[in-house]
Design an enzyme around this catalytic site. Structure first.
Site, mmCIF file in Angstrom:
data_model
loop_
_atom_site.group_PDB
_atom_site.id
_atom_site.type_symbol
_atom_site.label_atom_id
_atom_site.label_comp_id
_atom_site.label_asym_id
_atom_site.label_seq_id
_atom_site.Cartn_x
_atom_site.Cartn_y
_atom_site.Cartn_z
ATOM 1 N N ASP A 37 0.715 -1.163 -0.124
ATOM 2 C CA ASP A 37 -0.084 -0.091 0.141
ATOM 3 C C ASP A 37 0.680 1.339 -0.269
ATOM 4 O O ASP A 37 1.661 1.561 0.883
ATOM 5 C CB ASP A 37 -0.977 0.048 1.375
ATOM 6 C CG ASP A 37 -2.063 -0.972 1.058
ATOM 7 O OD1 ASP A 37 -2.669 -0.980 -0.041
ATOM 8 O OD2 ASP A 37 -2.271 -1.756 1.971
ATOM 9 N N ASP A 177 -10.323 -5.482 -0.888
ATOM 10 C CA ASP A 177 -9.260 -4.961 -0.013
ATOM 11 C C ASP A 177 -9.835 -4.191 1.523
ATOM 12 O O ASP A 177 -10.577 -3.194 0.901
ATOM 13 C CB ASP A 177 -8.272 -4.036 -0.389
ATOM 14 C CG ASP A 177 -7.006 -3.483 0.181
ATOM 15 O OD1 ASP A 177 -6.891 -4.199 1.307
ATOM 16 O OD2 ASP A 177 -6.349 -2.588 -0.383
HETATM 17 C C1 DX5 Z 1 -6.338 0.268 3.374
HETATM 18 C C2 DX5 Z 1 -5.617 -0.979 3.626
HETATM 19 C C3 DX5 Z 1 -6.008 -1.863 4.230
HETATM 20 C C4 DX5 Z 1 -5.292 -3.015 4.599
HETATM 21 C C5 DX5 Z 1 -5.684 -3.732 6.082
HETATM 22 O O1 DX5 Z 1 -5.865 1.262 2.470
HETATM 23 O O2 DX5 Z 1 -5.199 -1.537 1.975
HETATM 24 O O3 DX5 Z 1 -7.412 -2.404 3.947
HETATM 25 O O4 DX5 Z 1 -5.225 -4.154 3.829
HETATM 26 O O5 DX5 Z 1 -6.437 -4.909 5.958
HETATM 27 P P1 DX5 Z 1 -7.393 -4.773 7.399
HETATM 28 O O6 DX5 Z 1 -8.609 -4.006 7.024
HETATM 29 O O7 DX5 Z 1 -7.748 -6.173 7.633
HETATM 30 O O8 DX5 Z 1 -6.985 -4.397 8.507
HETATM 31 ZN ZN ZN Z 2 -4.641 -1.981 -0.287
#
Ligand code: DX5
Ligand code: ZN
Length: 222
Positions: A37, A177
């Site tokens: 990310d 995601d």
């Molecule tokens: C948001 C990120 C998240 C990340 C976290 O921009 O890309 O979605 O993967 O995953 P969770 O929601 O499981 O904490």
């Molecule tokens: Zn992401």
């Protein structure tokens, strides 16, 4: 990433002080790809993983790296991230002007191209770029932060996209995601998701090892 449900690990949810250890655990657990990310503090109200980290990760693993650009000016950075060694790359529909041109540029460089849609962004924005897409990233939370709750309407969006893909006989993966949890995974997959991003909701849990969490996710898949 074709013909099966691919499980990716969101690196922003890993232990930054033990990143190499976590990458090795992910490799041993049979995770299919790393999700990387990138955030600019403007398109999303947070800062995310940077280029040097991507280069470092690239040096130590052969796992495919899937970059998710959550930035305003993706056009200026696409080549930089491809040069750093990613295998697939998505940018957001919302702040981007010349979407078809950018998708083409990514594919011309031999990288899989995807567009990312915020929960409120409709699917009709895809109508004229369907043949340019390798995958669509359906954000199931608003992008920027780990640990959020699923936006329920995004499940319907996944089903609708799957219908469009089948009707047009297209070969497009659907990536999800955000809050990809043990509870949500069956519904996401049932709706049509084929690429999962595991974060703090499933893969990186305090009470479960990465290996046990991965097994638990695979047990939920058809
Ligand atoms: C948001 C990120 C998240 C990340 C976290 O921009 O890309 O979605 O993967 O995953 P969770 O929601 O499981 O904490
Ligand atoms: Zn992401």
């Amino acid at each position: 990433m074709k013909n099966k449900i691919a499980l990716g690990a969101s690196l922003m949810c890993a232990d930054y002080l033990n990143l190499e250890r976590d990458i090795r655990l992910l490799e041993q657990s049979g995770v299919d790809y790393l999700h990387f990310d990138v955030m600019d503090g403007h398109f999303v109200p947070n800062f995310g993983l940077n280029l040097d980290l991507l280069k470092t990760a690239r040096r130590i693993t052969n796992l495919p790296i899937n970059v998710h650009l959550m930035i305003d000016n993706a056009a200026d950075y696409i080549d930089t991230y491809i040069d750093a060694g990613c295998n697939s790359l998505s940018f957001h529909q919302e702040p981007t002007y010349h979407i078809q041109k950018l998708l083409q540029r990514i594919k011309d460089r031999g990288v899989q191209a995807g567009i990312a849609l915020n929960p409120a962004t409709p699917l009709n924005t895809l109508e004229y770029i369907l043949s340019d897409l390798d995958f669509v990233l359906i954000m199931t939370v608003n992008p920027g932060f780990a640990g959020q709750e699923l936006v329920p309407s995004t499940l319907k969006k996944i089903s609708k996209l799957k219908k469009i893909i089948l009707e047009n006989k297209l070969d497009i993966e659907i990536q999800v995601d955000g809050n990809v949890s043990f509870e949500n995974i069956p519904n996401m997959v049932e709706a049509g998701a084929t690429m999962l991003v595991g974060g703090t909701s499933s893969l990186f849990l305090k009470k479960l090892t990465i290996s046990k969490a991965t097994q638990k996710i695979y047990d939920l898949l058809p």
